[in-house]
Design a protein around this motif. Structure first.
Motif, PDB file in Angstrom:
ATOM      1  N   PRO A 163       0.816  -1.227   0.000  1.00  0.00           N
ATOM      2  CA  PRO A 163       0.000   0.000   0.000  1.00  0.00           C
ATOM      3  C   PRO A 163       0.847   1.273   0.000  1.00  0.00           C
ATOM      4  O   PRO A 163       0.649   2.166   0.812  1.00  0.00           O
ATOM      5  CB  PRO A 163      -0.834  -0.135   1.274  1.00  0.00           C
ATOM      6  CG  PRO A 163      -0.031  -1.007   2.165  1.00  0.00           C
ATOM      7  CD  PRO A 163       0.822  -1.882   1.311  1.00  0.00           C
ATOM      8  N   GLN A 164       1.832   1.343  -0.876  1.00  0.00           N
ATOM      9  CA  GLN A 164       2.673   2.532  -1.027  1.00  0.00           C
ATOM     10  C   GLN A 164       2.561   2.982  -2.475  1.00  0.00           C
ATOM     11  O   GLN A 164       2.256   2.183  -3.353  1.00  0.00           O
ATOM     12  CB  GLN A 164       4.142   2.192  -0.702  1.00  0.00           C
ATOM     13  CG  GLN A 164       4.396   1.703   0.699  1.00  0.00           C
ATOM     14  CD  GLN A 164       4.244   2.812   1.732  1.00  0.00           C
ATOM     15  OE1 GLN A 164       4.443   3.994   1.446  1.00  0.00           O
ATOM     16  NE2 GLN A 164       3.886   2.439   2.942  1.00  0.00           N
ATOM     17  N   GLN A 165       2.849   4.246  -2.721  1.00  0.00           N
ATOM     18  CA  GLN A 165       2.817   4.788  -4.082  1.00  0.00           C
ATOM     19  C   GLN A 165       4.269   4.971  -4.506  1.00  0.00           C
ATOM     20  O   GLN A 165       4.893   5.967  -4.109  1.00  0.00           O
ATOM     21  CB  GLN A 165       2.114   6.141  -4.083  1.00  0.00           C
ATOM     22  CG  GLN A 165       0.750   6.133  -3.407  1.00  0.00           C
ATOM     23  CD  GLN A 165      -0.329   5.714  -4.375  1.00  0.00           C
ATOM     24  OE1 GLN A 165      -0.462   6.273  -5.448  1.00  0.00           O
ATOM     25  NE2 GLN A 165      -1.079   4.690  -4.007  1.00  0.00           N
ATOM     26  N   ILE A 166       4.814   4.040  -5.271  1.00  0.00           N
ATOM     27  CA  ILE A 166       6.256   4.058  -5.529  1.00  0.00           C
ATOM     28  C   ILE A 166       6.515   4.161  -7.039  1.00  0.00           C
ATOM     29  O   ILE A 166       6.587   3.149  -7.745  1.00  0.00           O
ATOM     30  CB  ILE A 166       6.956   2.785  -4.971  1.00  0.00           C
ATOM     31  CG1 ILE A 166       6.365   2.375  -3.612  1.00  0.00           C
ATOM     32  CG2 ILE A 166       8.455   2.998  -4.877  1.00  0.00           C
ATOM     33  CD1 ILE A 166       6.733   0.961  -3.166  1.00  0.00           C
ATOM     34  N   PHE A 167       6.637   5.378  -7.521  1.00  0.00           N
ATOM     35  CA  PHE A 167       6.913   5.587  -8.949  1.00  0.00           C
ATOM     36  C   PHE A 167       8.419   5.629  -9.186  1.00  0.00           C
ATOM     37  O   PHE A 167       9.174   6.250  -8.408  1.00  0.00           O
ATOM     38  CB  PHE A 167       6.332   6.922  -9.414  1.00  0.00           C
ATOM     39  CG  PHE A 167       4.870   6.880  -9.757  1.00  0.00           C
ATOM     40  CD1 PHE A 167       4.436   6.334 -10.966  1.00  0.00           C
ATOM     41  CD2 PHE A 167       3.931   7.417  -8.891  1.00  0.00           C
ATOM     42  CE1 PHE A 167       3.091   6.321 -11.288  1.00  0.00           C
ATOM     43  CE2 PHE A 167       2.573   7.417  -9.220  1.00  0.00           C
ATOM     44  CZ  PHE A 167       2.157   6.863 -10.423  1.00  0.00           C
ATOM     45  N   ALA A 168       8.861   5.028 -10.284  1.00  0.00           N
ATOM     46  CA  ALA A 168      10.269   5.145 -10.680  1.00  0.00           C
ATOM     47  C   ALA A 168      10.564   6.581 -11.092  1.00  0.00           C
ATOM     48  O   ALA A 168       9.672   7.312 -11.537  1.00  0.00           O
ATOM     49  CB  ALA A 168      10.556   4.207 -11.847  1.00  0.00           C
ATOM     50  N   ASP A 169      11.849   6.968 -10.932  1.00  0.00           N
ATOM     51  CA  ASP A 169      12.265   8.291 -11.411  1.00  0.00           C
ATOM     52  C   ASP A 169      12.441   8.268 -12.927  1.00  0.00           C
ATOM     53  O   ASP A 169      12.144   9.259 -13.591  1.00  0.00           O
ATOM     54  CB  ASP A 169      13.578   8.691 -10.732  1.00  0.00           C
ATOM     55  CG  ASP A 169      13.366   8.901  -9.248  1.00  0.00           C
ATOM     56  OD1 ASP A 169      13.149  10.047  -8.843  1.00  0.00           O
ATOM     57  OD2 ASP A 169      13.330   7.898  -8.499  1.00  0.00           O
ATOM     58  N   ALA A 170      12.961   7.162 -13.427  1.00  0.00           N
ATOM     59  CA  ALA A 170      13.186   7.092 -14.875  1.00  0.00           C
ATOM     60  C   ALA A 170      12.944   5.668 -15.354  1.00  0.00           C
ATOM     61  O   ALA A 170      13.160   4.702 -14.616  1.00  0.00           O
ATOM     62  CB  ALA A 170      14.604   7.517 -15.221  1.00  0.00           C
ATOM     63  N   ALA A 171      12.497   5.561 -16.611  1.00  0.00           N
ATOM     64  CA  ALA A 171      12.307   4.252 -17.258  1.00  0.00           C
ATOM     65  C   ALA A 171      12.974   4.314 -18.625  1.00  0.00           C
ATOM     66  O   ALA A 171      12.806   5.306 -19.354  1.00  0.00           O
ATOM     67  CB  ALA A 171      10.822   3.955 -17.410  1.00  0.00           C
ATOM     68  N   PHE A 172      13.747   3.296 -18.948  1.00  0.00           N
ATOM     69  CA  PHE A 172      14.428   3.225 -20.236  1.00  0.00           C
ATOM     70  C   PHE A 172      13.809   2.077 -21.029  1.00  0.00           C
ATOM     71  O   PHE A 172      13.894   0.921 -20.605  1.00  0.00           O
ATOM     72  CB  PHE A 172      15.933   2.999 -20.029  1.00  0.00           C
ATOM     73  CG  PHE A 172      16.628   4.186 -19.411  1.00  0.00           C
ATOM     74  CD1 PHE A 172      17.260   5.132 -20.213  1.00  0.00           C
ATOM     75  CD2 PHE A 172      16.629   4.372 -18.034  1.00  0.00           C
ATOM     76  CE1 PHE A 172      17.893   6.240 -19.646  1.00  0.00           C
ATOM     77  CE2 PHE A 172      17.254   5.474 -17.454  1.00  0.00           C
ATOM     78  CZ  PHE A 172      17.888   6.419 -18.265  1.00  0.00           C
ATOM     79  N   LEU A 173      13.188   2.397 -22.155  1.00  0.00           N
ATOM     80  CA  LEU A 173      12.438   1.390 -22.919  1.00  0.00           C
ATOM     81  C   LEU A 173      13.140   1.083 -24.228  1.00  0.00           C
ATOM     82  O   LEU A 173      13.163   1.919 -25.138  1.00  0.00           O
ATOM     83  CB  LEU A 173      11.029   1.903 -23.243  1.00  0.00           C
ATOM     84  CG  LEU A 173      10.195   2.519 -22.125  1.00  0.00           C
ATOM     85  CD1 LEU A 173       8.815   2.884 -22.658  1.00  0.00           C
ATOM     86  CD2 LEU A 173      10.063   1.577 -20.959  1.00  0.00           C
TER      87      LEU A 173
END
Ligand code: NAP
Ligand code: ZN
Length: 367
Positions: A163-173
């Motif tokens: 139950p945490q909101q954990i967004f990545a700082d960056a994503a490399f696709l």
């Protein structure tokens, strides 16, 4: 129009060789990275090498934890945390499918404060986290742009999102990492992305922006249907699958997933059915629960299916026969699913235990 909010804080880099092209940005997140991967794929598909080359060029140290299993457990997160604390890592990089990417998010929370009781992960107080970089090597979960970290909780005999909101700082696709992905994992993960698009589009929390993203995702996915049927994937198809999966992640970050995900956790936990496959098996019966729906008509049109039966036939063709279940097993999974009112509440009307059991039975006993 209903009021709504939209936020998606992850910086997305898309394109061939984007890790090496943006090596300075990757190396700017800290002094020492904890790299989380599965057993072997990150080494074989070149993603780990690109990352370590980028870090070395910026003088950034790193340590690799390659013990993340499929459907990562809380216990694995604790082991990775121990390594990260011992090695004084100040940021994390998840490379892999959803399993290493999800584990990376929970570990990032547990590295931010060495004195934190790890059980705080399951509390409602928001936790800080060290910077997170995610590099997907499957096109399915969209975890690189969602706030969810889904762990296997043996104590509860299921999987659940912390139950945490954990967004990545960056994503490399970079779809080149997916060129060697076998057909089974490609199909299962593609069906996961499709289920995110569908569930997010139909969920009660869907909004104008998430619908725009979902509709773009359905269009991109439509171009992948013939290659999925043929089991034949060009780099261009891999890129479209990756785009639809990331768009689908952005959709569920706003709207959440719904019944196929909730019910699919039982199939995965007790029978090891891969995550996307579990959702896909349950999707036709879930869609039938809605009855007539203009949004379902629209999504079928965007995907290029004449009707719901045509979508069900496609899923049956690419997923083949479902595993065998007994009534008693499905009753057990139904009871566990009924303990999650928040997820049941994503459906537009209240659902009884017999609705939920009926969805399981239609998908698995009378398929
Ligand atoms: P996964 O469990 O991460 O990986 C499945 C398999 O694919 C592993 O054997 C892995 O090998 C292999 N693999 C990964 N990339 C590969 C590549 N490029 N080439 C060859 N093999 C490769 O699968 P997933 O479906 O991507 O992730 C599922 C997890 O994500 C579940 O736990 C699910 O609950 C979660 N999920 C999270 C979200 C979210 O928003 N956070 C959304 C949906 C699902 P290795 O072990 O060797 O790497
Ligand atoms: Zn999913």
């Amino acid at each position: 129009m209903d009021a709504f909010q939209y936020a998606m804080p992850t910086k997305v880099y898309f394109g061939k060789d984007c890790v090496l092209e943006h090596r300075e940005q990757l190396a700017a997140f800290g002094d020492k990275a904890l790299i989380l991967t599965g057993k072997s794929s990150a080494k074989k598909n070149g993603a780990q090498k690109d990352v370590t080359t980028a870090l070395e060029s910026g003088g950034v140290r790193y340590v690799v934890f390659d013990g993340v299993e499929e459907n990562p457990s809380y216990e694995t997160v604790l082991s990775a945390r121990e390594l990260g604390l011992k090695e004084a890592c100040d940021f994390v990089i998840g490379i892999g499918g959803g399993s290493p990417m999800d584990a990376a998010k929970s570990v990032a929370c547990l590295l931010a404060d060495p004195d934190l009781d790890p059980e705080a992960l399951f509390g409602t107080d928001p936790l800080d986290y060290v910077p997170i970089v995610e590099i997907p090597t499957t096109a399915g979960t969209g975890s690189e742009v969602t706030q969810y970290s889904i762990l296997t909780l043996h104590k509860k005999q299921t999987k659940a999102s912390v139950p945490q909101q954990i967004f990545a700082d960056a994503a490399f696709l970079d779809a080149k990492y997916m060129l060697g992905l076998n057909n089974t994992v490609t199909v299962n993960t593609a069906v996961d992305a499709l289920s995110h698009l569908i569930e997010g589009y139909l969920a009660v929390k869907a909004n104008f922006f998430s619908d725009c993203l979902a509709e773009a995702g359905f269009r991109a996915f439509a171009d992948c249907i013939a290659p999925l049927r043929a089991g034949d994937y060009s780099l261009e198809t891999r890129e479209k699958l990756l785009l639809s999966s990331t768009l689908a992640g952005m959709v569920i970050a706003q709207a959440g997933t719904s019944l196929p995900h909730l019910l699919g956790y039982g199939l995965t936990y007790f029978k090891g059915v891969p995550h996307g496959r579990a959702n896909g098996i349950l999707t036709p019966a879930y869609l039938r629960l809605f009855g007539d729906s203009p949004k379902i008509a629209k999504l079928l049109c965007l995907l290029g299916f004449a009707d719901l039966d045509a979508l069900a036939a496609f899923l049956k063709e690419v997923l083949a026969e479902p595993e065998v279940f007994t009534e008693a097993e499905l009753k057990q999974y139904t009871a566990i699913a009924m303990e999650n009112p928040a997820k049941l509440g994503t459906f537009p009307r209240p659902l009884s235990e017999s609705d939920v059991y009926g969805l399981y039975a239609e998908s698995l006993l009378h398929a």
